[in-house]
Design a protein around this motif. Structure first.
Motif, short mmCIF file in Angstrom:
data_model
loop_
_atom_site.label_atom_id
_atom_site.label_comp_id
_atom_site.label_asym_id
_atom_site.label_seq_id
_atom_site.Cartn_x
_atom_site.Cartn_y
_atom_site.Cartn_z
N ILE A 1 -2.64 -6.21 -5.52
CA ILE A 1 -2.49 -7.16 -6.63
C ILE A 1 -2.36 -6.39 -7.94
O ILE A 1 -1.54 -6.73 -8.79
N ASP A 2 -3.17 -5.32 -8.09
CA ASP A 2 -3.07 -4.49 -9.29
C ASP A 2 -1.71 -3.80 -9.37
O ASP A 2 -1.12 -3.69 -10.45
N GLY A 3 -1.20 -3.35 -8.25
CA GLY A 3 0.12 -2.73 -8.21
C GLY A 3 1.21 -3.71 -8.61
O GLY A 3 2.13 -3.36 -9.35
N GLN A 4 1.07 -4.96 -8.10
CA GLN A 4 2.05 -5.99 -8.47
C GLN A 4 1.99 -6.29 -9.96
O GLN A 4 3.01 -6.52 -10.61
N ARG B 1 7.47 6.84 -12.64
CA ARG B 1 8.76 6.79 -11.94
C ARG B 1 8.56 6.84 -10.43
O ARG B 1 9.21 6.12 -9.67
N THR B 2 7.62 7.66 -9.98
CA THR B 2 7.30 7.77 -8.56
C THR B 2 6.72 6.46 -8.04
O THR B 2 7.08 6.00 -6.95
N PHE B 3 5.84 5.86 -8.81
CA PHE B 3 5.25 4.57 -8.43
C PHE B 3 6.34 3.53 -8.24
O PHE B 3 6.37 2.80 -7.24
N VAL B 4 7.27 3.44 -9.20
CA VAL B 4 8.35 2.44 -9.10
C VAL B 4 9.23 2.72 -7.89
O VAL B 4 9.60 1.80 -7.15
N PRO C 1 5.95 -4.53 -13.30
CA PRO C 1 6.90 -4.86 -14.38
C PRO C 1 6.67 -4.01 -15.63
O PRO C 1 7.61 -3.64 -16.32
N HIS C 2 5.42 -3.67 -15.90
CA HIS C 2 5.12 -2.84 -17.06
C HIS C 2 5.60 -1.41 -16.84
O HIS C 2 6.07 -0.75 -17.77
N ALA C 3 5.48 -0.94 -15.61
CA ALA C 3 5.96 0.40 -15.28
C ALA C 3 7.48 0.47 -15.45
O ALA C 3 8.01 1.44 -16.01
N ARG C 4 8.17 -0.56 -15.01
CA ARG C 4 9.63 -0.61 -15.19
C ARG C 4 9.98 -0.59 -16.68
O ARG C 4 10.91 0.11 -17.10
N GLU C 5 9.24 -1.36 -17.47
CA GLU C 5 9.49 -1.39 -18.91
C GLU C 5 9.20 -0.03 -19.56
O GLU C 5 9.94 0.40 -20.44
#
Length: 181
Positions: free
Chosen positions: A59-62, A7-10, A66-70
């Protein structure tokens, strides 16, 4: 995986700054940095590049975003599935082509905000057991069976009379009947 770190990352990805993410999450900037660092260690990659203006996704963060959001969406659905008044309405119907399935489609169109789970259970005993256990909320089926009344703790309400057609062979006694009671 620590969902608070995700959640913090997003939040940091959306804000572009750890300070802004900290304000949004009501934590310190140091807490945001620690959560992101722990997530990066867990994943074995850098998710952000720190810049004078804030933080930019690598690039890894990008790839991870989307997976973090999911993950967060799935976690919310998991919590909602057991929260009182928030889990899907679960209903048993006999067949997907029967009148009850039409009722369920109409209900879903009229109330799209209500999550609806439809199942098809085999027999009345299975449906009664599922209602008692809370696995389903309701069952659409014929319940009148000679010599087999419903248990006293299960209520039935007549909601639909479904027209049925009787198919017989040409020599059957009911073959010429216009209707059968």
């Amino acid at each position: 995986m620590d969902l608070e770190a995700v959640r913090t990352f997003v939040a940091a990805a959306d804000a572009g700054q750890f300070q802004e993410a900290a304000a949004e999450l009501a934590v310190t900037q140091q807490a945001v940095s620690k959560r992101i660092a722990a997530l990066e260690r867990k994943l074995g990659v850098r998710l952000f590049t720190r810049t004078p203006r804030g933080a930019a996704l690598t690039i890894d963060g990008q790839a991870f975003l989307p997976h973090a959001r999911e993950l967060l969406r799935v976690a919310e659905r998991a919590v909602a599935s057991v929260r009182t008044g928030r889990r899907p309405l679960r209903v048993d119907i006999i067949a997907s082509r029967g009148a009850a399935s039409g009722l369920m489609r109409g209900f879903h169109r009229a109330h799209p905000e209500i999550d609806l789970g439809v199942v098809m259970l085999f027999d009345i005993e299975t449906a009664v057991a599922a209602i008692r256990s809370g696995t389903i909320d309701a069952s659409f089926r014929a319940v009148a069976a000679p010599g087999r009344p419903l248990p006293e703790d299960i209520e039935s309400v007549r909601v639909l009379d479904e027209p049925l057609q009787l198919l017989t062979g040409p020599a059957h006694a009911l073959a010429g009947a216009r209707s059968v009671p």
